[in-house]
Design a protein around this motif. Structure first.
Motif, short mmCIF file in Angstrom:
data_model
loop_
_atom_site.label_atom_id
_atom_site.label_comp_id
_atom_site.label_asym_id
_atom_site.label_seq_id
_atom_site.Cartn_x
_atom_site.Cartn_y
_atom_site.Cartn_z
N THR A 48 0.85 -1.19 0.00
CA THR A 48 0.00 0.00 0.00
C THR A 48 0.88 1.24 0.00
O THR A 48 2.05 1.20 0.33
CB THR A 48 -0.92 0.06 1.24
OG1 THR A 48 -0.13 0.15 2.41
CG2 THR A 48 -1.83 -1.15 1.31
N PRO A 57 -4.27 4.61 3.47
CA PRO A 57 -3.56 3.64 2.63
C PRO A 57 -4.30 3.39 1.31
O PRO A 57 -5.51 3.27 1.29
CB PRO A 57 -3.53 2.37 3.48
CG PRO A 57 -4.54 2.56 4.53
CD PRO A 57 -4.78 4.03 4.70
N ARG A 58 -3.53 3.34 0.21
CA ARG A 58 -4.07 3.06 -1.11
C ARG A 58 -3.46 1.76 -1.59
O ARG A 58 -2.24 1.63 -1.61
CB ARG A 58 -3.74 4.20 -2.08
CG ARG A 58 -4.28 5.55 -1.65
CD ARG A 58 -3.76 6.64 -2.53
NE ARG A 58 -2.29 6.72 -2.43
CZ ARG A 58 -1.53 7.48 -3.19
NH1 ARG A 58 -2.06 8.23 -4.11
NH2 ARG A 58 -0.23 7.50 -3.04
N ALA A 59 -4.29 0.84 -2.01
CA ALA A 59 -3.80 -0.46 -2.44
C ALA A 59 -3.62 -0.57 -3.95
O ALA A 59 -2.95 -1.48 -4.42
CB ALA A 59 -4.76 -1.55 -1.96
#
Length: 158
Positions: A48, A57-59
């Protein structure tokens, strides 16, 4: 801003490069940025990456939102053309294949890809397609191996 829902381009300013958003992406936390600014802010070493604004958080790297892109092209034609030319020159070696935006009729840009009506409570999926909040694809109950997918392109929804 002034009148209308697209009164000033600075309301559509990328928080990373401070320019009009080019090939807009909408992150999982709802922040809008240029495709390439979003791409460059992702951590290639971890599962992430934090959003540069809120640290959520960016996945995944979302695809450009065709509806928002069409709106910005229609609302700010000169600035959008300048940004397109600047970005094309900067990323000409890439060929733009990873940042293509589907051509969208500006009259239908704000239609849901699932129900084809004007977006209500708009949500932008990871692939960049826009759907009504009530049309967001959901995985079938009890079917873990069948993730929900975008009704337009079939890309899994995260």
């Amino acid at each position: 801003g002034g009148g209308g829902w697209a009164a000033a381009w600075d309301e559509w300013q990328c928080p990373v490069c401070m320019e009009l958003v080019d090939k807009p992406t909408v992150s999982e936390c709802g922040h809008v940025s240029c495709f390439w600014c979003h791409h460059h802010s992702m951590n290639s070493l971890g599962p992430t990456s934090p959003c540069p604004l809120c640290r959520h958080p960016r996945a995944a790297l979302p695809g450009p939102c065709a509806a928002l892109h069409a709106h910005l092209l229609a609302a700010f034609p000169e600035e959008a053309a300048r940004r397109r030319d600047d970005m094309a020159a900067e990323y000409e070696g890439d060929g733009g294949s990873s940042a293509r935006v589907e051509p969208t009729d500006v009259d239908k840009a704000l239609d849901c890809v699932a129900c084809a009506r004007c977006l209500r409570g708009a949500t932008v999926l990871t692939c960049g397609h826009s759907v009504c909040i009530t049309c967001v694809p959901r995985a079938a109950a009890g079917v873990a191996e069948a993730p929900a997918a975008c009704p337009a392109c079939g890309i899994p929804v995260l």
